[in-house]
Motif scaffolding. Sequence first.
Motif, PDB file in Angstrom:
ATOM      1  N   MET A  14       0.933  -1.981  -0.261  1.00 37.85           N
ATOM      2  CA  MET A  14       0.277  -0.282   0.269  1.00 37.85           C
ATOM      3  C   MET A  14       0.792   1.084  -0.074  1.00 37.85           C
ATOM      4  O   MET A  14       1.873   0.722   0.612  1.00 37.85           O
ATOM      5  CB  MET A  14      -1.157   0.043   0.959  1.00 37.85           C
ATOM      6  N   LYS A  15       0.586   2.067  -0.702  1.00 35.89           N
ATOM      7  CA  LYS A  15       1.471   3.620  -0.630  1.00 35.89           C
ATOM      8  C   LYS A  15       1.668   4.024  -0.190  1.00 35.89           C
ATOM      9  O   LYS A  15      -0.296   4.321   0.324  1.00 35.89           O
ATOM     10  CB  LYS A  15       1.395   3.834  -2.097  1.00 35.89           C
ATOM     11  N   PRO A  16       2.096   4.849   1.190  1.00 37.15           N
ATOM     12  CA  PRO A  16       1.960   5.876   2.166  1.00 37.15           C
ATOM     13  C   PRO A  16       1.351   6.744   1.719  1.00 37.15           C
ATOM     14  O   PRO A  16       1.627   7.250   1.245  1.00 37.15           O
ATOM     15  CB  PRO A  16       2.773   5.952   2.811  1.00 37.15           C
ATOM     16  N   GLU A  20      -2.167  14.511   1.266  1.00 39.63           N
ATOM     17  CA  GLU A  20      -2.748  14.500   0.060  1.00 39.63           C
ATOM     18  C   GLU A  20      -2.785  12.526  -0.013  1.00 39.63           C
ATOM     19  O   GLU A  20      -2.067  12.210  -0.140  1.00 39.63           O
ATOM     20  CB  GLU A  20      -1.835  14.777  -1.172  1.00 39.63           C
ATOM     21  N   CYS A  21      -3.667  11.931  -1.069  1.00 46.29           N
ATOM     22  CA  CYS A  21      -3.649  10.554  -1.324  1.00 46.29           C
ATOM     23  C   CYS A  21      -4.654  10.441  -2.503  1.00 46.29           C
ATOM     24  O   CYS A  21      -5.130  11.559  -3.060  1.00 46.29           O
ATOM     25  CB  CYS A  21      -4.481   9.965  -0.018  1.00 46.29           C
ATOM     26  N   THR A  22      -4.655   8.928  -3.238  1.00 42.92           N
ATOM     27  CA  THR A  22      -5.574   8.599  -4.069  1.00 42.92           C
ATOM     28  C   THR A  22      -6.947   8.058  -3.257  1.00 42.92           C
ATOM     29  O   THR A  22      -6.808   7.605  -2.019  1.00 42.92           O
ATOM     30  CB  THR A  22      -5.166   7.292  -3.923  1.00 42.92           C
ATOM     31  N   ILE A  23      -7.863   7.783  -4.166  1.00 45.29           N
ATOM     32  CA  ILE A  23      -9.138   6.943  -3.914  1.00 45.29           C
ATOM     33  C   ILE A  23      -8.710   5.696  -2.687  1.00 45.29           C
ATOM     34  O   ILE A  23      -9.549   5.706  -1.487  1.00 45.29           O
ATOM     35  CB  ILE A  23     -10.454   7.554  -4.383  1.00 45.29           C
ATOM     36  N   ALA A  24      -7.918   4.656  -3.401  1.00 47.52           N
ATOM     37  CA  ALA A  24      -8.058   3.756  -2.901  1.00 47.52           C
ATOM     38  C   ALA A  24      -7.007   3.576  -1.692  1.00 47.52           C
ATOM     39  O   ALA A  24      -7.274   2.985  -0.693  1.00 47.52           O
ATOM     40  CB  ALA A  24      -6.959   2.944  -3.252  1.00 47.52           C
ATOM     41  N   GLU A  25      -6.366   4.956  -1.321  1.00 43.56           N
ATOM     42  CA  GLU A  25      -5.104   4.558  -0.242  1.00 43.56           C
ATOM     43  C   GLU A  25      -6.295   5.185   1.004  1.00 43.56           C
ATOM     44  O   GLU A  25      -6.356   4.850   1.969  1.00 43.56           O
ATOM     45  CB  GLU A  25      -4.341   6.010  -0.111  1.00 43.56           C
ATOM     46  N   LEU A  26      -7.010   6.597   0.140  1.00 41.53           N
ATOM     47  CA  LEU A  26      -8.575   6.907   1.835  1.00 41.53           C
ATOM     48  C   LEU A  26      -8.920   5.860   1.778  1.00 41.53           C
ATOM     49  O   LEU A  26      -9.332   5.935   3.144  1.00 41.53           O
ATOM     50  CB  LEU A  26      -9.308   7.885   1.209  1.00 41.53           C
ATOM     51  N   GLY A  27      -9.532   5.034   0.971  1.00 41.79           N
ATOM     52  CA  GLY A  27     -10.477   3.984   1.128  1.00 41.79           C
ATOM     53  C   GLY A  27     -10.120   2.865   2.254  1.00 41.79           C
ATOM     54  O   GLY A  27     -10.784   2.106   3.484  1.00 41.79           O
ATOM     55  N   ASP A  28      -8.395   2.625   2.356  1.00 40.40           N
ATOM     56  CA  ASP A  28      -7.768   1.994   3.774  1.00 40.40           C
ATOM     57  C   ASP A  28      -8.101   2.461   4.782  1.00 40.40           C
ATOM     58  O   ASP A  28      -7.759   2.027   6.377  1.00 40.40           O
ATOM     59  CB  ASP A  28      -6.231   1.895   2.766  1.00 40.40           C
ATOM     60  N   SER A  29      -7.667   3.971   4.475  1.00 38.95           N
ATOM     61  CA  SER A  29      -8.013   4.430   5.872  1.00 38.95           C
ATOM     62  C   SER A  29      -9.521   4.471   6.680  1.00 38.95           C
ATOM     63  O   SER A  29      -9.284   5.407   8.025  1.00 38.95           O
ATOM     64  CB  SER A  29      -7.512   5.939   6.314  1.00 38.95           C
ATOM     65  N   ILE A  30     -10.198   5.296   5.693  1.00 36.35           N
ATOM     66  CA  ILE A  30     -11.915   4.800   6.508  1.00 36.35           C
ATOM     67  C   ILE A  30     -12.704   3.677   7.031  1.00 36.35           C
ATOM     68  O   ILE A  30     -12.289   2.402   6.356  1.00 36.35           O
ATOM     69  CB  ILE A  30     -12.453   6.572   5.200  1.00 36.35           C
ATOM     70  N   ALA A  31     -13.009   4.057   8.531  1.00 39.24           N
ATOM     71  CA  ALA A  31     -13.492   2.327   8.761  1.00 39.24           C
ATOM     72  C   ALA A  31     -14.123   1.647   7.521  1.00 39.24           C
ATOM     73  O   ALA A  31     -15.165   2.394   7.058  1.00 39.24           O
ATOM     74  CB  ALA A  31     -15.032   2.759  10.081  1.00 39.24           C
ATOM     75  N   PRO A  32     -14.614   0.260   7.664  1.00 36.27           N
ATOM     76  CA  PRO A  32     -15.647  -0.627   7.079  1.00 36.27           C
ATOM     77  C   PRO A  32     -17.048  -0.074   7.079  1.00 36.27           C
ATOM     78  O   PRO A  32     -17.807   0.333   5.970  1.00 36.27           O
ATOM     79  CB  PRO A  32     -15.518  -1.707   7.322  1.00 36.27           C
ATOM     80  N   LEU A  33     -17.402   0.682   8.229  1.00 39.38           N
ATOM     81  CA  LEU A  33     -18.773   1.011   8.063  1.00 39.38           C
ATOM     82  C   LEU A  33     -18.159   2.828   8.824  1.00 39.38           C
ATOM     83  O   LEU A  33     -17.863   3.121   9.513  1.00 39.38           O
ATOM     84  CB  LEU A  33     -19.402   0.414   9.700  1.00 39.38           C
ATOM     85  N   ALA A  34     -18.961   3.719   7.818  1.00 42.35           N
ATOM     86  CA  ALA A  34     -18.503   5.267   8.302  1.00 42.35           C
ATOM     87  C   ALA A  34     -19.953   5.543   6.874  1.00 42.35           C
ATOM     88  O   ALA A  34     -20.846   5.570   6.369  1.00 42.35           O
ATOM     89  CB  ALA A  34     -17.430   6.362   7.349  1.00 42.35           C
ATOM     90  N   ALA A  35     -20.345   6.489   7.801  1.00 42.98           N
ATOM     91  CA  ALA A  35     -21.370   8.309   6.737  1.00 42.98           C
ATOM     92  C   ALA A  35     -20.465   8.382   5.954  1.00 42.98           C
ATOM     93  O   ALA A  35     -20.112   9.495   5.608  1.00 42.98           O
ATOM     94  CB  ALA A  35     -22.523   8.976   7.780  1.00 42.98           C
ATOM     95  N   ASN A  36     -20.877   7.702   4.887  1.00 41.08           N
ATOM     96  CA  ASN A  36     -20.350   8.453   3.342  1.00 41.08           C
ATOM     97  C   ASN A  36     -21.326   8.874   2.562  1.00 41.08           C
ATOM     98  O   ASN A  36     -22.039   8.717   2.292  1.00 41.08           O
ATOM     99  CB  ASN A  36     -19.244   7.168   2.840  1.00 41.08           C
ATOM    100  N   SER A  37     -20.130  10.469   2.086  1.00 46.06           N
ATOM    101  CA  SER A  37     -21.651  10.717   0.971  1.00 46.06           C
ATOM    102  C   SER A  37     -20.532  11.929   0.297  1.00 46.06           C
ATOM    103  O   SER A  37     -19.551  12.658   0.212  1.00 46.06           O
ATOM    104  CB  SER A  37     -22.336  12.775   2.216  1.00 46.06           C
ATOM    105  N   LEU A  38     -21.035  11.396  -0.765  1.00 42.22           N
ATOM    106  CA  LEU A  38     -20.145  12.329  -2.160  1.00 42.22           C
ATOM    107  C   LEU A  38     -20.972  13.733  -2.546  1.00 42.22           C
ATOM    108  O   LEU A  38     -22.849  13.297  -2.215  1.00 42.22           O
ATOM    109  CB  LEU A  38     -20.663  11.505  -3.452  1.00 42.22           C
ATOM    110  N   LEU A  39     -20.215  14.741  -2.299  1.00 41.09           N
ATOM    111  CA  LEU A  39     -21.190  15.755  -3.186  1.00 41.09           C
ATOM    112  C   LEU A  39     -20.266  16.849  -4.289  1.00 41.09           C
ATOM    113  O   LEU A  39     -19.888  16.035  -4.708  1.00 41.09           O
ATOM    114  CB  LEU A  39     -20.444  17.074  -1.563  1.00 41.09           C
TER     115      LEU A  39
END
Length: 297
Positions: A1-3, A68-87
């Motif tokens: 995983m890229k840091p 800064e990071c990519t969406i894949a890296e961000l997805g690894d740092s967010i818990a499997p369950l979270a209140a995620n919203s696209l705006l």
Amino acid sequence: MKPERAFVADRVAAQHCPELLRSQDAAPVQLAPALTRLGDGLARVLSAALAPLSAGEPPLVRSTAPRECTIAELGDSIAPLAANSLLTLGTPDMPALASLDAEAVLRMVDRAFGGRGVAPSPLPTAFPLSAELMIGRLEAVVVQALGQALGLGAAVQPVRRDGCIKQLAAFADGEELGVLTLEVDDPGRSPWTVTVAIPRTALIKMFGEGECAAPKVARSGLANPAHEPFGAVPLTISAVLVDMRIGFAELSNLQPGQIIPVAVARSIPLKVGDKTIATGTIGALDDRVAVQVTQAF
């Protein structure tokens, strides 16, 4: 995983990409200072906006250093369950992602239903239906705060939300994101976080011609439970007319038409869940059984 990488202020922009430059001879757009100021302004706005949810003074909100990071890296740092919203930040080509800790959402749901603000442990794999209204309220708070901090007002709008950030599919794989993390104090418990991610291309469009100045927000007074966001939360109230004990043999022989004598108490408890919120007396109103409240706690 890229840091994950810190958002470097003096990152060199590609000379062949005019979109990253103010002009052919100008210096590259400096996103780190602009994001830092956005984070500080967003923290102030969120502090006031979250006051009704904290049932008192606005909570302390801190913005950490942007990264800064990519969406894949961000997805690894967010818990499997979270209140995620696209705006969207005004137009469809200006997207943003907001993510709130699931534990914080479930604490607020517990408080809304008369609890002490305790989330279940372990956390569920999906949000219960009782959390959907609270997630909608929190999403509206974040949308309003982003609109204020960016000077966009009502132009910031929610598109869709999902408990799993990977299922939300907010951005293209590999897209560079500027990420802000805001820590919200919750007295007596660990702080919770609000994560805001905006694609680098959208940040350049916003800050390439100047930076937004976040408005100062006055601290509000004590929260009123009749106001938003709790004013519209539906609660089920139980009026306990009688508690009785009956033998198992008698219980097993119950038949239709059988009459069981009961003694209705003078003081009827009104409950939300297991918590008694008031007492009253039984009576009638317009040919219907009614309870007159005699004491509220």
